[in-house]
Design an enzyme around this catalytic site. Structure first.
Site, PDB file in Angstrom:
ATOM      1  N   GLU A   1      30.153  50.747  31.099  1.00 16.69           N
ATOM      2  CA  GLU A   1      31.003  51.722  31.795  1.00 16.69           C
ATOM      3  C   GLU A   1      31.031  53.051  31.057  1.00 16.69           C
ATOM      4  O   GLU A   1      32.093  53.517  30.616  1.00 16.69           O
ATOM      5  CB  GLU A   1      32.414  51.176  31.981  1.00 16.69           C
ATOM      6  CG  GLU A   1      32.472  50.035  32.970  1.00 16.69           C
ATOM      7  CD  GLU A   1      33.893  49.627  33.364  1.00 16.69           C
ATOM      8  OE1 GLU A   1      34.835  49.989  32.639  1.00 16.69           O
ATOM      9  OE2 GLU A   1      34.042  48.945  34.386  1.00 16.69           O
TER      10      GLU A   1
ATOM     11  N   GLU B   1      30.858  43.793  37.777  1.00 16.08           N
ATOM     12  CA  GLU B   1      32.181  43.274  37.406  1.00 16.08           C
ATOM     13  C   GLU B   1      33.128  43.397  38.572  1.00 16.08           C
ATOM     14  O   GLU B   1      33.150  44.420  39.255  1.00 16.08           O
ATOM     15  CB  GLU B   1      32.812  44.118  36.285  1.00 16.08           C
ATOM     16  CG  GLU B   1      32.220  43.997  34.919  1.00 16.08           C
ATOM     17  CD  GLU B   1      32.997  44.884  33.924  1.00 16.08           C
ATOM     18  OE1 GLU B   1      34.186  45.182  34.155  1.00 16.08           O
ATOM     19  OE2 GLU B   1      32.388  45.294  32.938  1.00 16.08           O
TER      20      GLU B   1
HETATM   21  C1  GAL Z   1      36.115  47.066  32.747  1.00 15.38           C
HETATM   22  C2  GAL Z   1      35.339  46.801  31.485  1.00 15.38           C
HETATM   23  C3  GAL Z   1      35.440  45.369  31.028  1.00 15.38           C
HETATM   24  C4  GAL Z   1      36.862  44.905  31.109  1.00 15.38           C
HETATM   25  C5  GAL Z   1      37.346  45.085  32.522  1.00 15.38           C
HETATM   26  C6  GAL Z   1      38.762  44.599  32.743  1.00 15.38           C
HETATM   27  O1  GAL Z   1      36.492  48.407  32.818  1.00 15.38           O
HETATM   28  O2  GAL Z   1      33.982  47.121  31.637  1.00 15.38           O
HETATM   29  O3  GAL Z   1      34.963  45.285  29.706  1.00 15.38           O
HETATM   30  O4  GAL Z   1      37.627  45.663  30.233  1.00 15.38           O
HETATM   31  O5  GAL Z   1      37.331  46.444  32.845  1.00 15.38           O
HETATM   32  O6  GAL Z   1      39.208  44.846  34.056  1.00 15.38           O
END
Ligand code: GAL
Length: 695
Positions: free
Chosen positions: A162, A319
């Site tokens: 990110e 994710e």
């Molecule tokens: C994203 C990040 C992950 C984790 C996730 C939690 O922004 O890439 O590592 O922190 O959020 O929602």
């Protein structure tokens, strides 16, 4: 290139060579004792997981000191996963620098606009333009690529994590130097910069490049073009960093596709992903639902925009969450069905992978209350059963892998430059929310059951019968020409208040608003009329009784302009509020006030009809069901998502049901929050009729 990745996943846990969608998570085994690892792989197989992202936050573990490396644990994990038939999307591990590095080199830490240092203790505490950080990070990338180049588990590279999530805006001295280099490349001469920034104003004229700074905390509003250029530069600085990691990977492992996870969601606006997409081999995105009245629409909108950024090609959902997150003020758990429904909305919009943050819920650290595929309760849980069920659903949807999105006939233009420029300070109102306006149009189309693509301003706009460009604030000459040609060739353009107002330097187009679009729209506005919080104006406009946020005093300047609705109260009573100019077979419409999603749904039929656009859904399903279509290999895949919390009967659509349910009479029915997928033979070209028009 995502096909390369999928083909490497063909031999999944059960050895079945059929191409399939990818399914998995971020996997952080370094948080767990070794005994857990074998259990992890066993459970991954049970859930149908075929890919995991490893090493994202492992820098301190891999390189415990400047000249000490510990790959043994990672070797073991890579071997274990490979033996389990699970591919690895291997992170370059540079996301969070270790304490030894920040102690030795505190000059890599980012600095805020007010001069505060962002100290270590969380993550992503590095300056995108720090030469010291880059040297250490690229050394790590090289070490990773050299070590794992030939490892059979490696299916893709995951650059950092990110990029820009916490460090997009750095105001340090490194940033000041890099900003000057960027500005010299853009403007060549100080005269050109002084002109672009309008430095005759407030005695800001620069006589030496060294005088130029990032827009640090100032006594009043910093120069708007300086702010805008700093946004452009900041996005470019991270993009440049992405390229630096990518180049090392391409040099050492030319056949392994490279990606990095974008954050097309909510208010994340610092990174111009439309501009980044060309730098990677396939687009990946992270998305988290923020509960609210339009949360489902926002999920669909984001996924749709990712597809736009990816030019309709399949992409990777890197994710999302199985249930609650940990970073909202109140972290609500997902309701039954939402885990699968949310995932499948991404697939509907072109995701060929469904991955979560993270595999096993952490026992310690700031994310210990963030959901995961294996919750604190362990695999004997509703959540793990839902995870496993989704794995099997994705298996059934294997034929969808590799198919592209079938273009809709309506396009919503989403433009980073207008987003950045329209929301700057010192404007007529500070309440304008660019993304919300675009989302409202999207919600309105969903409410009518009309399929739309969210596209970037760089997309092939001519293919759409109706183009909606809300708050298209920044319109350089070339874009104005393109839109004019689009309309002259039979396209139907709709735009709104505060559009066409400035050029690429954020200078106002003179002679009246909407500036660059004034002639095309056939109207002229002499003064903006923003409304105070809570104020509204009544409108003489069927289905859209009130406007808020903004009004315009419109003078019609062209005989071919129809007034679709007028103000019934307020300073502009009796004057036009919504107009449409007919141009040959095309038209250009203007909506001068904020109607909100409901009001736009009321207005839209009058804009859709001239463009000949209708819903493809059966009458009874319109509004309750979202339809998305993927197409490829001789088939169309209709994704039908229940947008409501009640069952929706869905008669009248034919095709082979890949997932979904039928009632006792054999009719398709969508339970609350559920998704059905129908496969139809592809009988040829569909989508835009602009080509049929000869446009
Ligand atoms: C994203 C990040 C992950 C984790 C996730 C939690 O922004 O890439 O590592 O922190 O959020 O929602």
């Amino acid at each position: 290139m995502i096909s390369t990745l999928l083909s490497r996943l063909q031999h999944g846990p059960d050895g079945d060579p059929t191409p399939r969608l990818a399914y998995g998570a971020d996997y952080n085994p370094e948080q767990w004792p070794r005994e857990v690892w074998a259990e992890d792989v066993r459970l991954m197989r049970e859930a149908g997981v075929n890919i995991v992202s490893v090493g994202i936050f492992s820098w301190a573990r891999i390189q415990p000191a400047p000249d000490e490396w510990d790959f043994a644990w990672l070797d073991e994990i890579m071997d274990l996963l490979h033996a389990g038939g699970i591919g690895v999307d291997l992170a370059t591990a540079t996301a969070s620098p270790p304490p030894w590095l920040t102690t030795a080199h505190p000059e890599i830490l980012p600095v805020t606009a007010s001069g505060e240092t962002l100290w270590p203790g969380a993550r992503q505490h590095w300056r995108p333009t720090s030469p010291v950080f880059r040297e250490h990070a690229l050394r790590l990338v090289r070490a990773m690529a050299e070590r794992y180049a030939d490892h059979p588990a490696l299916v893709a590279w995951h650059v950092s994590n990110e990029l820009g999530c916490h460090n997009v805006y750095d105001y340090s001295d490194d940033a000041a130097r890099a900003f000057r280099v960027w500005l010299r490349a853009r403007y060549s001469t100080l005269d050109a910069l002084n002109h672009a920034w309008g430095t005759a104003f407030w005695s800001q004229r620069y006589s030496d490049w060294e005088q130029i700074l990032p827009p640090r905390l100032a006594a009043s509003h910093p120069n708007p073009t300086q702010q805008l250029d700093f946004k452009r530069y900041s996005s470019d600085a991270l993009k440049e960093y992405l390229r630096a990691e990518r180049d090392v990977l391409r040099e050492l492992t030319p056949d392994v596709p490279v990606t990095t996870n974008f954050m097309v969601m909510g208010g994340t606006k610092g990174m111009n992903y439309a501009d980044w997409a060309a730098e990677i081999d396939f687009v990946s995105n992270d998305h988290y639902v923020v509960p609210g009245p339009q949360d489902r629409d926002e999920l669909s909108f984001s996924a749709n925009l990712v597809s736009g950024i990816s030019a309709g090609r399949p992409w990777f959902l890197m994710e999302h969450s199985t249930s609650a997150v940990n970073w909202q003020p109140i972290n609500v758990a997902k309701r039954p069905g939402e885990l699968a429904r949310d995932s499948l909305v991404h697939v509907a919009h072109g995701a060929d992978a469904v991955c979560f943050f993270q595999w096993r819920q952490s026992a310690a650290g700031a994310e210990k209350y963030h959901s995961a595929m294996v919750p604190h309760a362990g695999p004997d849980s509703e959540l793990f059963r839902a995870v496993t069920a989704l794995g099997s659903t994705l298996r059934t949807l294997a034929p969808v892998a590799g198919t592209e999105r079938e273009p809709a006939r309506v396009g919503i233009v989403f433009d980073w430059e207008s987003w950045w420029a329209s929301e700057q300070d010192s404007h007529p109102t500070s309440r304008l929310d660019y993304r919300q306006e675009a989302l409202d149009w999207y919600s309105a189309l969903l409410a009518l059951g009309v399929r739309a693509d969210v596209v970037t301003a760089q997309a092939e706009l001519d293919r759409y019968d109706l183009l909606i460009a809300p708050v298209l604030h920044m319109v350089p000459t070339a874009l104005a020409k393109d839109l004019t040609r689009y309309v002259e060739q039979g396209g139907h353009l709709v735009t709104t208040y505060f559009s066409g107002v400035v050029d690429e330097n954020d200078h106002v187009w003179l002679g009246g608003y909407p500036g660059a679009l004034r002639e095309l729209l056939g109207i002229r506005v002499e003064e903006f009329g923003p409304l105070l919080d809570g104020d509204a104006v009544e409108l003489d406009l069927d289905g859209a009784p009130t406007g808020s946020l903004w009004t315009d005093r419109i003078t019609v300047t062209d005989l071919d302009v129809d007034v679709l609705g007028r103000y019934r109260s307020g300073a502009h009573t009796g004057l036009p509020a919504v107009t449409r100019r007919t141009v040959g077979r095309g038209s250009a419409a203007y909506v001068s006030t904020r109607l909100g999603a409901d009001g736009l749904a009321g207005l839209l039929p009058r804009l859709l009809t001239p463009a000949g656009v209708t819903s493809e859904l059966p009458d009874a399903a319109r509004g309750d069901v979202e339809l998305t279509v993927r197409r490829g290999s001789g088939a169309r895949y209709l994704f039908l998502v229940n947008r409501t919390d009640a069952p929706v009967p869905l008669a009248g659509l034919d095709g082979e049901l890949l997932i979904g349910r039928k009632d006792a009479d054999g009719a398709l029915v969508l339970p609350p929050r559920d998704v059905a997928v129908l496969r139809q033979p592809d009988r040829g070209r569909r989508g835009s009729n602009r080509c049929r028009n000869g446009g």
